[in-house]
Design a protein around this motif. Structure first.
Motif, PDB file in Angstrom:
ATOM      1  N   SER A  93       0.750  -1.381   0.034  1.00  0.00           N
ATOM      2  CA  SER A  93       0.047  -0.022  -0.008  1.00  0.00           C
ATOM      3  C   SER A  93       0.851   1.223   0.046  1.00  0.00           C
ATOM      4  O   SER A  93       0.618   2.244  -0.746  1.00  0.00           O
ATOM      5  N   LEU A  94       1.962   1.240   0.887  1.00  0.00           N
ATOM      6  CA  LEU A  94       2.745   2.449   1.035  1.00  0.00           C
ATOM      7  C   LEU A  94       3.414   2.635  -0.307  1.00  0.00           C
ATOM      8  O   LEU A  94       3.823   3.849  -0.529  1.00  0.00           O
ATOM      9  N   ASN A  95       3.935   1.866  -0.807  1.00  0.00           N
ATOM     10  CA  ASN A  95       4.750   1.919  -2.183  1.00  0.00           C
ATOM     11  C   ASN A  95       3.914   1.536  -3.423  1.00  0.00           C
ATOM     12  O   ASN A  95       4.194   1.726  -4.363  1.00  0.00           O
ATOM     13  N   GLY A  96       2.543   1.684  -3.084  1.00  0.00           N
ATOM     14  CA  GLY A  96       1.593   1.876  -4.404  1.00  0.00           C
ATOM     15  C   GLY A  96       1.656   0.935  -5.421  1.00  0.00           C
ATOM     16  O   GLY A  96       1.481   0.784  -6.534  1.00  0.00           O
ATOM     17  N   ILE A  97       1.857  -0.597  -4.652  1.00  0.00           N
ATOM     18  CA  ILE A  97       2.041  -1.744  -5.646  1.00  0.00           C
ATOM     19  C   ILE A  97       0.776  -2.431  -5.446  1.00  0.00           C
ATOM     20  O   ILE A  97       0.371  -2.722  -4.378  1.00  0.00           O
TER      21      ILE A  97
END
Ligand code: PHE
Length: 466
Positions: free
Chosen positions: A126-130
């Motif tokens: 989530s934090l890395n937009g994956i």
């Protein structure tokens, strides 16, 4: 009853704690995957019948034994057994329960560890937009993860330590307080996911899969009954122990009904969500990416979670909630072992938790290494190749043998040895006359023991002839 026996703070407190014990990985991880492996439909029906005809009556029997004596399983059977034929021998049933606590905890904490890891994994995505949409890759990642010995041991052990902390705080301040907060949140989130899955392309097929009537194998029947015990936390004295903290005013039969309904509803909701995802992909893709294995909660669900509105938030939250559901179950497993030391050995809670935790750790380390990290532990198969590895062997042994056999003796004891006066008065306190008492007694005396014995014989016979 001893003066210092702890008690639940309220009726809701008991129901949520007992439902917390019942609702766990059994509902959200195991039920969907064994339903998938047994081709849905008929398996679900047999499971529902097992809950109503075997699970619910035995749950009432367990709670009444606990409340009557105010003791954990070994002490409870020592006390009630001393008045009937068999005497002290009955305490072996309690002993089997304590042993069951060890066995189940040892593999349960491994899966609980996975949920914590996937919380971290999803938070990272989530934090890395994956967006984890390549399912084959999710499967591979999962395989690598479970074969990583140090990671498996670390996560399982951390889960054990957190469980120990909760149990250390005691019945009211630890177990009850934690379950009261966590259970309603879990329920709401799952309900939300269930509602959303109605719009997914696979929803109709999922419902068909879940409720169609098809062929059944005797293995499937055994598994359904075994799972009814597992998911309702029956057959090893968890509900005798929790029942020993129930007040004299509570209505056992009403509370047991609520617990069974909650547990079943959550299991079916988990299936609806999971199968809506599985049936939303093409048949060919389904065959290659969704193995009918213990992994589907981790290899299937991320795809759905990230496709939801606010998926980046929902995904990690979901796994942490499953971890909490597991925690309220491991707490009850540990409490059975701990309350044995407190009641029978007169140990302090503190000491009991430390010693029981240490002993459980010794069993769970080899189990954590039996998913690929260690060849020998991964390949042993005392119960056949379908259950190869220490992890699967213990799961099979506990839920298909230990719990049903524990349940068999509990039903024989309450149905044939405990006096009618005792069981009737326990089931009627806190409510009016129990009009279904003869039905309950019939189930406990005949249906439960015969069904369990029949299954055990069928399996032994089937195994011998094959
Ligand atoms: N009922 C729990 C579950 O479904 C597991 C459990 C079994 C807990 C036996 C306590 C005793 O996950």
């Amino acid at each position: 009853m001893s003066e210092t026996r702890p008690q639940w703070g309220s009726r809701v407190g008991f129901i949520l704690a007992a439902a917390g014990s019942a609702i766990g990985l059994g509902n959200i991880w195991k039920f969907p995957y064994i339903t998938y492996a047994n081709d849905g439909g008929s398996f679900v029906l047999v499971y529902l019948a097992a809950v109503i005809l075997i699970g619910a009556p035995i749950m009432m029997a367990e709670i009444l034994i606990g409340r009557r004596t105010g003791k954990s399983p070994v002490g409870a059977f020592l006390e009630l057994g001393s008045e009937v034929v068999g005497g002290r021998l009955w305490s072996a049933v309690g002993g089997l329960g304590v042993l069951g606590g060890f066995v189940i905890f040892s593999y349960y904490s491994v899966v609980a560890g996975w949920t914590v890891y996937y919380f971290g994994q999803c938070a990272y995505w989530s934090l890395n937009g994956i967006t984890p949409h390549i399912d084959a890759d999710l499967g591979r990642q999962f395989g690598d993860f479970v074969a990583n010995g140090p990671l498996q041991v670390t996560f399982a052990t951390s889960f054990l330590v957190v469980t120990m902390l909760v149990v250390m705080l005691g019945v009211k301040r630890g177990i009850e307080r934690v379950t009261r907060v966590l259970m309603p949140i879990l329920f709401s989130l799952l309900l939300g996911m269930c509602i959303i899955s109605v719009w997914s392309p696979g929803f109709r097929q999922a419902m068909h899969f879940l409720f169609h009537v098809g062929p059944l194998t005797s293995e499937a029947i055994l598994e359904a009954v075994g799972h009814a015990f597992f998911t309702l936390s029956l057959g090893m004295g968890a509900l005798i122990t929790y029942g020993s903290y129930v007040s004299r005013r509570a209505s056992i039969r009403r509370d047991a009904a609520v617990i069974c309904v909650l547990d079943t509803v959550i299991a079916l909701m988990a299936c609806v969500v999971m199968f809506s995802v599985i049936f939303s992909v093409s048949t060919a893709e389904r065959a290659t990416t969704f193995s009918k294995s213990a992994a589907i909660l981790f290899t299937t669900l991320p795809r759905l979670l990230y496709s939801l509105p606010f998926g980046a938030l929902v995904a990690p939250v979901f796994y942490i909630l499953v971890a909490f559901a597991a925690l309220t179950s491991t707490v009850s497993l540990l409490e059975v072992v701990v309350s044995y030391f407190i009641d029978q050995r007169r140990w302090s809670r503190h000491r009991a938790v430390l010693v029981a935790g240490g002993m459980i750790l010794a069993v769970s380390v080899p189990v954590a290494l039996s998913l690929g990290a260690n060849d020998l532990l991964t390949s042993i198969a005392p119960f056949g190749q379908r259950n190869a590895g220490l992890f699967s062997s213990l799961d099979f042994f506990a839920s298909n043998w230990m719990l049903p056999i524990g349940g068999l003796f509990i039903s024989l004891f309450v149905g044939w040895f405990l006096s009618v006066d005792v069981s009737r008065s326990e089931l009627e306190t806190g409510g009016e006359e129990f009009r279904l008492y003869p039905v309950w007694r019939f189930l406990v005396r005949y249906v439960c023991p015969l069904a369990i014995i029949w299954i055990v014989i069928a399996v032994i016979g089937g195994k011998a002839f094959n």
